[in-house]
Design a protein around this motif. Structure first.
Motif, PDB file in Angstrom:
ATOM      1  N   GLU A  42      33.883  32.189  34.842  1.00  0.00           N
ATOM      2  CA  GLU A  42      32.450  32.435  34.975  1.00  0.00           C
ATOM      3  C   GLU A  42      32.180  33.693  35.801  1.00  0.00           C
ATOM      4  OE1 GLU A  42      30.607  27.978  34.339  1.00  0.00           O
ATOM      5  OE2 GLU A  42      30.743  28.771  36.373  1.00  0.00           O
ATOM      6  N   SER A  43      30.894  34.000  35.961  1.00  0.00           N
ATOM      7  CA  SER A  43      30.478  35.226  36.647  1.00  0.00           C
ATOM      8  C   SER A  43      29.551  34.917  37.808  1.00  0.00           C
ATOM      9  CB  SER A  43      29.758  36.157  35.672  1.00  0.00           C
ATOM     10  OG  SER A  43      30.598  36.533  34.602  1.00  0.00           O
ATOM     11  N   LEU A  44      29.516  35.840  38.748  1.00  0.00           N
ATOM     12  CA  LEU A  44      28.580  35.814  39.868  1.00  0.00           C
ATOM     13  C   LEU A  44      28.195  37.246  40.188  1.00  0.00           C
ATOM     14  CD1 LEU A  44      29.925  33.352  42.618  1.00  0.00           C
ATOM     15  CD2 LEU A  44      27.769  33.156  41.360  1.00  0.00           C
ATOM     16  N   ARG A  45      26.993  37.419  40.742  1.00  0.00           N
ATOM     17  CA  ARG A  45      26.605  38.733  41.234  1.00  0.00           C
ATOM     18  C   ARG A  45      26.185  38.601  42.689  1.00  0.00           C
ATOM     19  NH1 ARG A  45      21.950  43.174  39.645  1.00  0.00           N
ATOM     20  NH2 ARG A  45      20.562  41.665  40.661  1.00  0.00           N
ATOM     21  N   LEU A  46      26.845  39.357  43.534  1.00  0.00           N
ATOM     22  CA  LEU A  46      26.496  39.408  44.949  1.00  0.00           C
ATOM     23  C   LEU A  46      25.570  40.584  45.203  1.00  0.00           C
ATOM     24  CD1 LEU A  46      29.998  38.791  46.592  1.00  0.00           C
ATOM     25  CD2 LEU A  46      28.329  37.112  45.779  1.00  0.00           C
ATOM     26  N   ARG A  83      37.393  43.645  36.095  1.00  0.00           N
ATOM     27  CA  ARG A  83      36.628  42.386  36.169  1.00  0.00           C
ATOM     28  C   ARG A  83      35.392  42.523  37.053  1.00  0.00           C
ATOM     29  NH1 ARG A  83      38.761  38.034  38.541  1.00  0.00           N
ATOM     30  NH2 ARG A  83      40.105  39.232  39.963  1.00  0.00           N
ATOM     31  N   PHE A  84      35.498  43.300  38.110  1.00  0.00           N
ATOM     32  CA  PHE A  84      34.394  43.461  39.051  1.00  0.00           C
ATOM     33  C   PHE A  84      33.786  44.856  38.905  1.00  0.00           C
ATOM     34  CE2 PHE A  84      35.934  40.341  42.614  1.00  0.00           C
ATOM     35  CZ  PHE A  84      36.091  39.352  41.654  1.00  0.00           C
ATOM     36  N   VAL A  93      23.280  47.102  47.552  1.00  0.00           N
ATOM     37  CA  VAL A  93      24.539  47.255  46.820  1.00  0.00           C
ATOM     38  C   VAL A  93      24.850  45.927  46.153  1.00  0.00           C
ATOM     39  CG1 VAL A  93      25.949  46.670  48.857  1.00  0.00           C
ATOM     40  CG2 VAL A  93      26.950  47.996  46.981  1.00  0.00           C
ATOM     41  N   TYR A  94      25.449  45.993  44.980  1.00  0.00           N
ATOM     42  CA  TYR A  94      25.743  44.803  44.201  1.00  0.00           C
ATOM     43  C   TYR A  94      27.239  44.729  43.902  1.00  0.00           C
ATOM     44  CZ  TYR A  94      20.743  45.363  43.250  1.00  0.00           C
ATOM     45  OH  TYR A  94      19.388  45.530  43.384  1.00  0.00           O
ATOM     46  N   LEU A  95      27.697  43.513  43.658  1.00  0.00           N
ATOM     47  CA  LEU A  95      29.046  43.312  43.168  1.00  0.00           C
ATOM     48  C   LEU A  95      28.959  42.311  42.017  1.00  0.00           C
ATOM     49  CD1 LEU A  95      32.057  44.042  43.580  1.00  0.00           C
ATOM     50  CD2 LEU A  95      32.267  41.896  44.870  1.00  0.00           C
ATOM     51  N   GLN A  96      29.122  42.806  40.812  1.00  0.00           N
ATOM     52  CA  GLN A  96      29.158  41.946  39.634  1.00  0.00           C
ATOM     53  C   GLN A  96      30.588  41.480  39.428  1.00  0.00           C
ATOM     54  OE1 GLN A  96      26.600  40.868  37.533  1.00  0.00           O
ATOM     55  NE2 GLN A  96      28.206  39.576  36.641  1.00  0.00           N
ATOM     56  N   MET A  97      30.779  40.185  39.442  1.00  0.00           N
ATOM     57  CA  MET A  97      32.120  39.615  39.331  1.00  0.00           C
ATOM     58  C   MET A  97      32.209  38.794  38.048  1.00  0.00           C
ATOM     59  SD  MET A  97      32.739  38.463  43.303  1.00  0.00           S
ATOM     60  CE  MET A  97      31.460  37.222  43.269  1.00  0.00           C
ATOM     61  N   ASN A  98      33.035  39.238  37.147  1.00  0.00           N
ATOM     62  CA  ASN A  98      33.236  38.551  35.871  1.00  0.00           C
ATOM     63  C   ASN A  98      34.645  37.997  35.789  1.00  0.00           C
ATOM     64  OD1 ASN A  98      30.632  39.386  35.061  1.00  0.00           O
ATOM     65  ND2 ASN A  98      31.440  41.282  34.177  1.00  0.00           N
ATOM     66  N   VAL A 109      32.310  32.567  48.196  1.00  0.00           N
ATOM     67  CA  VAL A 109      32.518  32.474  46.756  1.00  0.00           C
ATOM     68  C   VAL A 109      33.687  31.520  46.521  1.00  0.00           C
ATOM     69  CG1 VAL A 109      33.232  33.691  44.669  1.00  0.00           C
ATOM     70  CG2 VAL A 109      31.615  34.763  46.263  1.00  0.00           C
ATOM     71  N   THR A 110      33.434  30.469  45.766  1.00  0.00           N
ATOM     72  CA  THR A 110      34.468  29.489  45.459  1.00  0.00           C
ATOM     73  C   THR A 110      34.608  29.370  43.949  1.00  0.00           C
ATOM     74  OG1 THR A 110      33.969  28.242  47.478  1.00  0.00           O
ATOM     75  CG2 THR A 110      35.244  27.114  45.773  1.00  0.00           C
ATOM     76  N   VAL A 111      35.831  29.567  43.486  1.00  0.00           N
ATOM     77  CA  VAL A 111      36.122  29.468  42.051  1.00  0.00           C
ATOM     78  C   VAL A 111      37.058  28.280  41.857  1.00  0.00           C
ATOM     79  CG1 VAL A 111      36.930  30.650  39.994  1.00  0.00           C
ATOM     80  CG2 VAL A 111      35.928  31.970  41.887  1.00  0.00           C
ATOM     81  N   SER A 112      36.525  27.252  41.231  1.00  0.00           N
ATOM     82  CA  SER A 112      37.307  26.023  41.091  1.00  0.00           C
ATOM     83  C   SER A 112      36.801  25.221  39.910  1.00  0.00           C
ATOM     84  CB  SER A 112      37.195  25.189  42.370  1.00  0.00           C
ATOM     85  OG  SER A 112      37.851  23.941  42.209  1.00  0.00           O
ATOM     86  N   SER A 113      37.736  24.550  39.252  1.00  0.00           N
ATOM     87  CA  SER A 113      37.350  23.667  38.148  1.00  0.00           C
ATOM     88  C   SER A 113      37.171  22.234  38.663  1.00  0.00           C
ATOM     89  CB  SER A 113      38.403  23.721  37.049  1.00  0.00           C
ATOM     90  OG  SER A 113      39.687  23.420  37.550  1.00  0.00           O
TER      91      SER A 113
END
Length: 119
Positions: free
Chosen positions: A16-20, A66-67, A78-83, A115-119
């Motif tokens: 998934e993605s997030l934008r900071l 990816r980012f 400032v942004y950080l798009q994380m895909n 930021v937590t990436v987990s299933s």
């Protein structure tokens, strides 16, 4: 003194993605090199990406492709798009503002966002 306020962290599943976002309290935002750093539990803080006032960017090898870091100087943000997020991207992400002059330098940090990436 520049205040940096981050937002956009959260819990997502792998892929998934997030934008900071990080907004700075300065009228000379374009003069600062902005960066995103992250620190995972038990690890040292590491550079994720930086961007100059003119838009030149630099990325850690682990996030290239990816980012995407970007900035809006008019909004002092400032942004950080994380895909394609991976579990190993889990960390506290912090915004940094840096300006180096001939006889002095300025370096400011935000409070960090999880930021937590987990299933």
């Amino acid at each position: 003194q520049v205040q940096l306020v981050e937002s956009g962290g959260g819990l997502v599943q792998p892929g998934e993605s997030l934008r900071l976002s990080c907004t700075a309290s300065t009228s000379i935002f374009s003069l600062y090199i902005m960066g995103w750093y992250r620190q995972a539990p038990g690890k040292q803080r590491e550079l994720v990406a930086t961007i100059t006032g003119g838009g030149a960017s630099n990325y850690a090898d682990s996030v290239k492709g990816r980012f995407t870091i970007s900035r809006d100087n008019a909004k002092s943000t400032v942004y950080l798009q994380m895909n394609s997020l991976k579990p190993e991207d889990t960390a506290v992400y912090s915004c940094n503002a840096r300006r180096v002059l001939t006889t002095s330098s300025f370096n400011y940090w935000g409070q960090g966002t999880q930021v937590t990436v987990s299933s």
